[in-house]
Design a protein around this motif. Structure first.
Motif, short mmCIF file in Angstrom:
data_model
loop_
_atom_site.label_atom_id
_atom_site.label_comp_id
_atom_site.label_asym_id
_atom_site.label_seq_id
_atom_site.Cartn_x
_atom_site.Cartn_y
_atom_site.Cartn_z
N ARG A 86 0.72 -1.20 0.00
CA ARG A 86 -0.01 -0.15 -0.10
C ARG A 86 0.84 1.27 0.02
O ARG A 86 1.93 1.35 1.06
CB ARG A 86 -1.01 -0.16 1.28
CG ARG A 86 -1.84 1.29 1.23
CD ARG A 86 -2.75 1.06 2.59
NE ARG A 86 -3.66 2.46 2.63
CZ ARG A 86 -4.68 2.57 2.01
NH1 ARG A 86 -5.10 1.78 1.25
NH2 ARG A 86 -5.39 3.64 2.33
N VAL A 87 0.46 2.03 -1.09
CA VAL A 87 1.26 3.30 -1.13
C VAL A 87 0.42 4.52 -0.92
O VAL A 87 -0.63 4.80 -1.61
CB VAL A 87 2.29 3.46 -2.55
CG1 VAL A 87 2.98 4.79 -2.62
CG2 VAL A 87 3.09 2.28 -2.69
N LEU A 88 0.71 5.31 -0.03
CA LEU A 88 0.08 6.67 0.08
C LEU A 88 0.76 7.78 -0.56
O LEU A 88 1.97 7.95 -0.26
CB LEU A 88 -0.16 6.99 1.83
CG LEU A 88 -0.68 8.25 1.99
CD1 LEU A 88 -2.28 8.35 1.50
CD2 LEU A 88 -0.57 8.37 3.74
N VAL A 89 0.05 8.30 -1.63
CA VAL A 89 0.69 9.42 -2.26
C VAL A 89 -0.12 10.62 -1.67
O VAL A 89 -1.38 10.99 -1.68
CB VAL A 89 0.18 9.54 -3.81
CG1 VAL A 89 0.62 10.61 -4.32
CG2 VAL A 89 0.66 8.22 -4.40
N VAL A 90 0.72 11.82 -1.45
CA VAL A 90 0.41 12.86 -0.54
C VAL A 90 0.81 14.18 -1.67
O VAL A 90 1.97 14.35 -1.60
CB VAL A 90 1.00 13.17 0.73
CG1 VAL A 90 0.50 14.35 1.61
CG2 VAL A 90 1.00 11.82 1.68
N LEU A 99 4.70 8.59 -0.68
CA LEU A 99 5.40 9.59 -1.54
C LEU A 99 4.65 10.87 -1.27
O LEU A 99 3.52 11.03 -1.10
CB LEU A 99 4.78 9.51 -2.95
CG LEU A 99 5.40 7.72 -3.66
CD1 LEU A 99 4.77 7.89 -4.97
CD2 LEU A 99 6.75 7.77 -3.42
N LEU A 100 5.70 11.90 -0.79
CA LEU A 100 5.25 12.94 0.10
C LEU A 100 5.80 14.32 -0.50
O LEU A 100 6.98 14.30 -0.89
CB LEU A 100 5.90 12.87 1.44
CG LEU A 100 5.58 14.16 2.54
CD1 LEU A 100 3.97 14.44 2.56
CD2 LEU A 100 6.39 13.97 3.65
N PRO A 117 8.75 3.74 4.78
CA PRO A 117 9.83 4.45 3.85
C PRO A 117 9.12 5.73 3.34
O PRO A 117 7.85 5.50 3.01
CB PRO A 117 10.09 3.50 2.70
CG PRO A 117 9.98 2.15 3.24
CD PRO A 117 8.93 2.15 4.15
N VAL A 118 9.66 6.90 3.51
CA VAL A 118 9.03 8.15 3.05
C VAL A 118 9.90 8.55 2.08
O VAL A 118 10.90 9.10 2.20
CB VAL A 118 8.66 9.40 4.26
CG1 VAL A 118 8.23 10.52 3.48
CG2 VAL A 118 7.81 8.59 5.13
N LEU A 119 9.35 8.66 0.73
CA LEU A 119 10.07 9.16 -0.29
C LEU A 119 9.64 10.73 -0.66
O LEU A 119 8.34 10.91 -1.11
CB LEU A 119 10.14 8.44 -1.70
CG LEU A 119 10.73 6.95 -1.55
CD1 LEU A 119 9.97 6.18 -0.62
CD2 LEU A 119 10.76 6.65 -3.01
N VAL A 120 10.25 11.90 -0.41
CA VAL A 120 9.79 13.15 -0.64
C VAL A 120 9.94 13.23 -2.20
O VAL A 120 10.71 13.02 -2.80
CB VAL A 120 10.90 14.24 0.07
CG1 VAL A 120 10.40 15.45 -0.48
CG2 VAL A 120 10.54 13.98 1.64
#
Length: 227
Positions: A3-7, A50-51, A74-77
């Protein structure tokens, strides 16, 4: 299904990311602002985020800090901000990677795959399962660490960097090798990543971070792990 959260508050980019993620087997959720992101993350914890940093209701850094109080995902800016200071600030706040807009979709997806591999508890660890050095103990298989009887928490990227050094303990590991193994080929020249993350590791592991005994810098060359 990861699950990937796209912000992301730009609708077209958010939609493009959602479509590409779903096409590659991810369960993608989209949040247009920080409050929605924190609410969705709490309701359905993501495997990666993805932030964007420029959100309409709060700075993306604050969203990351909120996530880091309970999540090690993991948080990828993904940001148009490209100065070195902004990248270092994001990494210092807990980001695992920093991708500058505009970006290639395939590169972003490759970095996402690398980040989720690092966070996978089933990932292989080489060398001895338990390492004891200068007052702390690392269990590589369980991905746990203790110092002075207390558990130490690491982000996936911090742990991966530590694993690479431990696999090569007693030997110099070049900056280029560390950057390639931990962040991928596209980041082989980003030595600022190493400075930030080595500082994180020393604060967590070393009795005196300013005079490390285990995480040694070899100026201009790389780093070495000593037991």
């Amino acid at each position: 299904m990861p699950r990937v959260l796209v912000v992301e508050d730009e609708p077209q980019l958010a939609r493009a990311l959602e479509i590409n993620l779903r096409a590659r087997g991810y369960d993608a959720a989209v949040a247009p602002d920080g409050k929605t992101a924190l609410r969705l993350a709490a309701a359905h914890p993501p495997d990666a985020v993805l932030l964007d940093l420029g959100l309409p209701d709060m700075p993306g850094i604050e969203v990351m800090r909120g996530l880091r109080t309970w999540s090690q995902a993991p948080v990828l800016v993904v940001s148009a901000r490209s100065t070195s200071d902004e990248k270092v600030a994001a990494l210092d706040a807990g980001a695992d990677d920093y991708i500058t807009k505009p970006f290639g979709m395939e590169e972003l997806l490759a970095r996402l795959r690398a980040a989720t591999r690092r966070a996978d508890p089933g990932s292989r660890s080489d060398g001895s399962a338990v390492v004891t050095a200068n007052g702390f103990t690392l269990d590589l298989l369980a991905k746990k660490a203790r110092r002075d009887g207390n558990d130490i928490r690491f982000t996936p990227t911090e742990w991966h960097l530590l694993e690479v050094l431990i696999r090569n303990r007693g030997r110099l590991v070049s900056q280029r090798q560390l950057l390639q193994e931990v962040w991928g080929p596209a980041c082989r020249t980003r030595s600022n990543y190493l400075r930030v993350y080595m500082a994180h590791l020393r604060r967590k592991l070393e009795a005196d971070p300013s005079h490390p005994r285990s995480l040694i810098t070899v100026p201009g060359m790389g780093y070495r792990f000593e037991v």
